[in-house]
Structures are given as C-alpha cells and as structure tokens.
Design a protein around this motif. Structure first.
Motif, PDB file in Angstrom:
ATOM      1  N   ARG A 139      52.377   7.609 -45.578  1.00 48.42           N
ATOM      2  CA  ARG A 139      51.310   6.551 -45.198  1.00 48.42           C
ATOM      3  C   ARG A 139      50.820   5.631 -46.261  1.00 48.42           C
ATOM      4  N   LEU A 140      50.499   6.896 -47.285  1.00 48.52           N
ATOM      5  CA  LEU A 140      49.585   6.482 -48.742  1.00 48.52           C
ATOM      6  C   LEU A 140      50.653   5.658 -49.458  1.00 48.52           C
ATOM      7  N   PHE A 141      52.024   6.183 -49.737  1.00 48.00           N
ATOM      8  CA  PHE A 141      52.728   5.422 -50.466  1.00 48.00           C
ATOM      9  C   PHE A 141      53.261   3.988 -49.855  1.00 48.00           C
ATOM     10  N   ALA A 142      53.317   4.077 -48.665  1.00 48.45           N
ATOM     11  CA  ALA A 142      53.371   2.751 -47.948  1.00 48.45           C
ATOM     12  C   ALA A 142      52.406   1.868 -48.149  1.00 48.45           C
ATOM     13  N   TYR A 143      51.010   2.419 -48.070  1.00 47.25           N
ATOM     14  CA  TYR A 143      49.726   1.514 -48.295  1.00 47.25           C
ATOM     15  C   TYR A 143      49.815   0.818 -49.716  1.00 47.25           C
ATOM     16  N   LEU A 144      49.928   1.772 -50.787  1.00 41.83           N
ATOM     17  CA  LEU A 144      50.113   1.267 -52.028  1.00 41.83           C
ATOM     18  C   LEU A 144      51.140   0.233 -52.428  1.00 41.83           C
ATOM     19  N   GLN A 145      52.346   0.508 -51.653  1.00 46.76           N
ATOM     20  CA  GLN A 145      53.639  -0.520 -51.965  1.00 46.76           C
ATOM     21  C   GLN A 145      53.137  -1.889 -51.172  1.00 46.76           C
ATOM     22  N   VAL A 146      52.496  -1.834 -50.236  1.00 49.49           N
ATOM     23  CA  VAL A 146      52.068  -2.996 -49.703  1.00 49.49           C
ATOM     24  C   VAL A 146      51.443  -3.842 -50.463  1.00 49.49           C
ATOM     25  N   SER A 147      50.299  -3.094 -51.264  1.00 52.45           N
ATOM     26  CA  SER A 147      49.374  -3.969 -52.217  1.00 52.45           C
ATOM     27  C   SER A 147      50.107  -4.529 -53.298  1.00 52.45           C
ATOM     28  N   THR A 148      51.348  -3.785 -53.674  1.00 48.43           N
ATOM     29  CA  THR A 148      52.222  -4.510 -54.765  1.00 48.43           C
ATOM     30  C   THR A 148      52.764  -5.769 -54.170  1.00 48.43           C
ATOM     31  N   ASN A 149      53.374  -5.827 -52.834  1.00 50.79           N
ATOM     32  CA  ASN A 149      53.950  -6.792 -52.413  1.00 50.79           C
ATOM     33  C   ASN A 149      53.128  -8.150 -52.151  1.00 50.79           C
ATOM     34  N   VAL A 150      51.855  -7.787 -51.553  1.00 50.16           N
ATOM     35  CA  VAL A 150      50.856  -8.643 -51.214  1.00 50.16           C
ATOM     36  C   VAL A 150      50.365  -9.313 -52.551  1.00 50.16           C
TER      37      VAL A 150
END
Length: 414
Positions: A139-150
């Motif tokens: 969940r942590l890696f997904a959350y951080l990668q979402v920040s990159t995409n947004v």
C-alpha cells in the motif's frame, strides 16, 4: 546498536512524503512536455532537433540508471533522509541552471546531471520503508507512486499555463523554487530514522541473517523480480514514442483526444493502485506472482483489442482499463523486492530497482520507436500485446522453476 522504533506519527510522515513527492515530481513535469518546443526556439533543427528531442528525456533516465545503486549504498550508510535532501537540492540547482542556459548541448549535459545527482524516488521509498510496518508495504509503494502520477499530470498542466503567459525561463525558475521548498520541508519536518545494520535482519528473520550482511540484486528472489519489473515496464513504454502519431493516423483524432487517451492511462493507475495494494498486501509471494501473471495476460488481450479497434471510444476505454491493471504491477512488485531485500540494504536494492525501471523504460521507448516508426505504425499495439505475452511466460517460469522465488517472501515477512 538498537533498531530505531517506528515513529508513532508514521502515518503523518507518510502523508508528508506523499506531498513532497507530488510537488517535486510535479515541478519536474512542468517542463516535461515542452522541451522539444524550447529546443526548437533555441535554433535546433533537423537531425540535431531529432537527437536532442530524445536525449533531453533519456539523459535524466540514464543518469538515474548509472547512479541509483551508488546513492542507495550511501543512504544505507548515512541515512535516507540525507539522500532525499541531496536529490531535491540537485533538482533545484539543475533546474536553476537550465533556466539560464540557451545552448542545446549544455542543456543535454545538465539534464544528464539532473538524473545523476538527483534520483529522489529510491531514497524516498527506502526512508518510508523504515517508518512503516512491513504489512503495509504494498500500500505504501502504491501511495507514493500515485503521488508521482498525480504530480506529473498537475505539473504538465501548470507548465502549460505558465508557458501561455510567460517564457520557458519561468517554468524552470518555478520548478527550482518548488524543489528547494521540498528540500527544506524534508530537512525540517521529517525526523532522522537511523537504520540498524546488525540486529534488524535478525529481528525480522530475513535471509540476510544466514547469507551475510551484503545481499545483492543477483540474489534470489530479487533478480527474478527485477526481471519481471523490467519486462512489464518495457511493455508499457512501447507506445510512448509513437502514441500521438498512432492516435492521429488511425483515428484522425484531434490533439485533445490524444491527451485524453494518454491521461486516462495515468488516471486508471491513480484510481486502482491503492486498491490493488490492499488486495496483495496479505498474499505470499508465490500467490502474488500468479495474480500478476494473470494481470499481464489480460493486458495482452486489452492491447490486442486496442490494435484491432477503429472505434475511438472503445480505444479510450481500453486505455483507462489498462491503467487500472497497471496499478497491480510496479508498486506491488517493488514491495516484493523490498520485502525480499530484508532491512539492511533497502537503499541499495531499491536503488538497483529504480535503475532497472529507468533502463527498462529507456529500452521500451527505443524499441517502440524503432518498431512502430521503422516498420508499420498500425501494428504498435500488437507489439505491446506480444511483449505482455512474453511477460506472462517469464512470470510463470519464475515462480514455477525457482522455489526460492516462490517461497522466500514468506520468510522475509516473519
């Protein structure tokens, strides 16, 4: 030496990391779509423009490939917070220098240095791993990668607005100031979290305890996971170079439709990444890989349909669905790499993983451009489908033929 306890406010710190990554990555993407236009205004044309238009994007990625593992080793020794600050300052200084540079070749050198001196994502991941329980790592890696995409989506829009009302100079200045502000936030808000070098692996029961204190990327299951990350990212990036030409030539679509299709892929990822992370976070490695193999074969089917259809509405919907599936790939696989690495070498292994991701992206861009532009543009999505089928067989072979890959995830979590 005792392992530093996880801060009670780790949830708050993860949100701070999310905000820093969103702003800094958004700052870098402010100039992203507009470099070819800027290079043209500087007098680049013909073969120079063609070369520089590719090199200005590949340069930073190549810099990251060559230096991520090195910076990861430094972070493991001196702390990942320091590496985050170093990376953000590197971004700020190179963006500031780019604002005052009007020579095409100097720009290319600075872009390479930007990747070599920066490389923020890997130390941010390593730092976040040190403050978040292993059970929530996917969940942590997904959350951080979402920040990159947004951040990437927002940054591109912001850069366009600046360019509509001012010069390219102000895009770089704004990006430099934002990265400097992020460095200050990392320095003054995030606490120092020292990494244990001896007792951590013994406490977690990771393979490092038995194999010695220096696991490498060649160690199973890490090598197999890196290979899977590589081929999945290569498959995704095959459409990067010919995408706009494909949509225009096959569908006769206008520019806003091209942008919509491109953006929906990222939107699908943003929507699904955290949900996929919750789904995978309690699964053992062998089960996770089996599910990711299923995702790969569905991606192959979707991209094959995208290559067949001449309906722009269906093509657009496929891109959103494809983005939804991509949320189950890189973040989940990065979390598996992190778990398999144990606790002593997070910076180094995640640096190697980041280098692998960047190298695979470069390779995908190059192969996609050669296949689609050098041969037949209309077959672009069939090439992607074939690549995903190859990824499917690689994943299946990895967990069937390598028992260490299949079962080591459970040991690393204990």
């Amino acid at each position: 030496m005792k392992t530093a306890p996880i801060p009670a406010s780790s949830g708050y710190l993860i949100h701070v990391l999310f905000a820093i990554q969103l702003v800094s990555m958004g700052a870098m993407e402010m100039s992203g779509p507009f470099w070819p236009v800027h290079l043209q205004t500087l007098g680049a044309s013909g073969q120079l423009l063609s070369f520089a238009g590719i090199a200005v994007y590949v340069g930073p990625m190549l810099g990251i490939v060559l230096t991520s593992a090195f910076w990861g080793r430094i972070g493991d020794r001196f702390g990942h917070k320091l590496m985050m600050i170093r990376a953000l300052l590197g971004l700020a200084l190179t963006q500031f220098a780019l604002a005052f540079t009007n020579d095409v070749w100097v720009i290319l050198v600075l872009r390479f240095m930007q990747g070599a001196c920066a490389g923020y994502i890997a130390p941010a991941q390593a730092y976040s791993v040190s403050i978040e329980p292993v059970q929530r790592r996917a969940r942590l890696f997904a959350y951080l990668q979402v920040s990159t995409n947004v951040g990437s989506l927002g940054g591109a829009v912001a850069g366009g607005l600046i360019l509509d009302h001012a010069s390219f100079f102000w895009i770089n200045i704004a990006a430099s100031l934002l990265c400097a502000a992020c460095a200050a936030a990392a320095a003054f808000i995030l606490p120092d979290v020292p990494v244990s070098r001896h007792t951590a692996s013994a406490a977690t029961g990771s393979p490092e305890t038995e194999a010695g204190p220096w696991p490498t990327w060649r160690s199973p299951p890490i090598l197999g996971l890196l290979g899977i990350i590589g081929i999945l990212l290569l498959s995704r990036m095959l459409t990067q170079t010919p995408f706009a030409l494909y949509v225009r030539s096959v569908f006769g679509a206008s520019n806003w439709v091209v942008g919509l299709c491109y953006g929906l892929l990222a939107l699908g990822f943003v929507v699904s990444a955290s949900l996929w992370a919750r789904y995978f976070e309690q699964k053992p490695m062998t089960d996770s890989l089996r599910k990711i193999a299923h995702v790969a074969i569905v991606c192959a089917a979707l991209t094959a349909v995208a290559g067949i259809t001449r309906n722009i509405v269906l093509f657009t919907a496929i891109h959103f669905a494809w983005g939804l599936l991509l949320g189950a790939t890189t973040p989940v696989l990065m979390s598996l790499v992190s778990r398999a690495a144990g606790s002593q070498r997070q910076g180094y292994i995640l640096g190697v993983a980041q280098s692998t991701a960047q190298f695979s992206s470069i390779t995908g861009i190059a192969i996609g451009g050669w296949l689609s532009l050098g041969l037949q543009l209309q077959y672009t999505y069939f090439y992607v489908a074939v690549s995903y089928v190859m990824a499917f067989f690689l994943i299946v072979a990895s967990y069937r033929k390598n028992p260490v890959l299949a079962h080591s995830g459970v040991a690393a979590e204990r």
